[in-house]
Design a protein around this motif. Structure first.
Motif, short mmCIF file in Angstrom:
data_model
loop_
_atom_site.label_atom_id
_atom_site.label_comp_id
_atom_site.label_asym_id
_atom_site.label_seq_id
_atom_site.Cartn_x
_atom_site.Cartn_y
_atom_site.Cartn_z
N VAL A 208 26.19 44.10 53.75
CA VAL A 208 27.51 43.37 53.84
C VAL A 208 27.81 41.27 54.30
O VAL A 208 27.06 40.85 54.94
N THR A 209 27.92 40.45 53.38
CA THR A 209 27.76 39.39 53.73
C THR A 209 29.12 38.72 53.76
O THR A 209 30.22 39.43 53.77
N VAL A 210 29.08 37.65 54.49
CA VAL A 210 31.06 36.92 54.12
C VAL A 210 31.32 36.77 52.76
O VAL A 210 32.44 37.38 53.41
N GLU A 211 30.86 36.19 51.67
CA GLU A 211 31.49 36.20 50.29
C GLU A 211 32.30 37.92 50.07
O GLU A 211 32.70 37.32 49.42
N THR A 212 31.28 38.67 50.83
CA THR A 212 31.84 40.64 50.17
C THR A 212 33.49 39.70 50.48
O THR A 212 34.40 41.06 49.92
N TYR A 213 34.30 39.68 51.85
CA TYR A 213 35.39 39.80 51.88
C TYR A 213 36.12 38.44 51.07
O TYR A 213 37.86 38.28 52.13
N TYR A 214 35.36 38.12 50.49
CA TYR A 214 36.43 36.98 49.97
C TYR A 214 35.72 36.31 48.39
O TYR A 214 34.90 35.72 48.08
N PRO A 215 35.76 37.52 47.58
CA PRO A 215 35.70 36.67 45.88
C PRO A 215 36.33 36.23 45.95
O PRO A 215 37.78 35.50 45.50
N LEU A 216 35.74 34.90 44.92
CA LEU A 216 36.35 33.33 44.29
C LEU A 216 35.68 32.69 43.52
O LEU A 216 35.48 32.17 42.78
N ALA A 217 35.23 34.59 42.79
CA ALA A 217 34.91 34.18 41.03
C ALA A 217 36.31 33.22 40.39
O ALA A 217 37.65 33.74 40.96
N VAL A 218 36.10 31.93 39.69
CA VAL A 218 37.31 31.57 39.53
C VAL A 218 38.22 32.36 38.46
O VAL A 218 37.94 33.89 37.64
N GLY A 219 39.54 32.66 38.29
CA GLY A 219 40.27 32.96 37.64
C GLY A 219 40.94 34.67 38.85
O GLY A 219 41.83 35.15 38.26
N ASN A 220 40.46 34.43 39.84
CA ASN A 220 40.46 35.53 40.79
C ASN A 220 42.27 34.70 41.16
O ASN A 220 42.37 34.00 41.90
N ASP B 164 58.46 36.40 70.57
CA ASP B 164 59.38 37.18 70.04
C ASP B 164 59.82 36.88 69.00
O ASP B 164 60.11 37.35 67.59
N PHE B 165 58.73 35.67 68.16
CA PHE B 165 58.41 34.77 66.73
C PHE B 165 57.13 36.04 66.04
O PHE B 165 56.79 35.33 66.53
N GLU B 166 57.96 36.10 64.61
CA GLU B 166 56.70 36.50 63.68
C GLU B 166 56.84 36.34 62.25
O GLU B 166 58.04 36.45 61.79
N VAL B 167 55.73 36.07 61.50
CA VAL B 167 55.64 35.72 60.25
C VAL B 167 54.84 36.56 59.70
O VAL B 167 53.79 36.57 60.73
N SER B 168 55.40 37.84 58.39
CA SER B 168 53.64 37.75 58.23
C SER B 168 53.93 38.24 56.89
O SER B 168 54.96 37.42 55.65
N SER B 169 52.52 38.02 56.22
CA SER B 169 52.14 37.78 54.81
C SER B 169 51.38 39.08 54.06
O SER B 169 50.90 39.22 54.54
N SER B 170 52.01 40.03 53.22
CA SER B 170 51.13 41.04 52.34
C SER B 170 50.99 40.85 50.90
O SER B 170 51.82 40.46 50.50
N LEU B 171 49.70 41.48 51.43
CA LEU B 171 49.57 41.23 49.36
C LEU B 171 49.98 42.19 48.96
O LEU B 171 50.74 43.75 48.79
N ARG B 172 51.22 41.80 47.51
CA ARG B 172 51.59 42.58 46.87
C ARG B 172 51.00 42.88 45.40
O ARG B 172 51.55 43.78 44.76
N ASN B 173 49.88 41.99 44.99
CA ASN B 173 49.51 41.68 44.12
C ASN B 173 48.30 40.96 43.70
O ASN B 173 47.50 40.57 44.31
N TYR B 174 47.42 41.96 43.49
CA TYR B 174 45.85 40.96 42.91
C TYR B 174 45.12 41.04 41.97
O TYR B 174 45.23 42.10 41.08
N LYS B 175 44.77 40.12 41.31
CA LYS B 175 43.80 39.95 40.01
C LYS B 175 42.34 39.79 39.77
O LYS B 175 42.44 38.55 40.32
N LEU B 176 41.40 40.20 40.17
CA LEU B 176 39.60 40.02 39.97
C LEU B 176 39.48 39.64 38.78
O LEU B 176 39.72 40.97 37.46
#
Length: 213
Positions: free
Chosen positions: A42-54, A198-210
């Protein structure tokens, strides 16, 4: 009688040789599995794939800019340009990845034409992920304290349920508020949450394309 003994001894000898050869082959096959295990490291890149088009699309709660999209548009060596559109502005960002870390080294707002900024001079050093990928790994990023707090989390978001996620907690030096970032192997960031009393902001993945690149 003597002939029968010779036949028996010969049979036993042949059987012993066959067993030894079989054991030797097993040891050799086991030895060949080690390089495969190294390849699966497991490498750092495993958790953030960065191919062009992602690209990734996030659904936000708590703030109008928490809904946003990310897209990898250019790459050069180990540098990648990601365009982030949060509805208020579009920013061009440079991410640099190596075996040890993923770092955002440049960010520019109000970029609406997807110009290539990969040769721009660095204006920040925001360390996103740092090795080793294990609980307790800590680092400082732009003065803020970061730590990997989990490596086997399960997160459910609109895009689905993701297992084997790491959680990175960031504590901001100015306010004392914190964020949790959830990264999944082979997918990238699946959820982020900002918490300040008491303040919270969240962002959740809705769609993705690799990309297949």
């Amino acid at each position: 009688m003597k002939f029968k003994r010779i036949i028996s001894y010969t049979f036993i000898l042949v059987l012993t040789i066959m067993l030894l050869a079989s054991c030797a082959q097993e040891v050799e096959e086991q030895g060949t599995e080690e390089p495969q295990e190294q390849e699966d490291k497991v490498t750092v890149e495993t958790y953030y794939p960065l191919a062009v088009g992602n690209q990734w699309e996030y659904e936000g709660v708590g703030n109008e800019y928490a809904t946003y999209t990310q897209k990898v548009v250019y790459s050069k060596d180990n540098k990648y340009q990601i365009m982030i559109d949060n509805g208020g502005t579009i920013s061009a960002n440079i991410y640099v990845i190596n075996d040890e870390s993923l770092i955002r080294t440049y960010s520019e707002a109000e970029v609406y034409d997807e110009k290539n900024v990969l040769d721009e001079e660095e204006n920040m050093e925001d360390i996103i992920i740092k090795a080793p990928i294990e609980i307790g790994t800590k680092w400082e990023s732009e003065g803020n304290q970061c730590e990997i707090t989990d490596i086997d989390a399960t997160v459910t978001v609109p895009a689905g349920t993701f297992e084997n996620c790491i959680i990175i907690k960031k504590i901001y030096k100015e306010s004392g508020a914190s964020s949790n970032f959830y990264y999944c192997k082979g997918v990238g960031l699946v959820k982020s949450e900002y918490i300040d009393d008491d303040f919270e902001v969240s962002s959740s993945l809705r769609n993705y394309k690799l990309s297949d690149k």
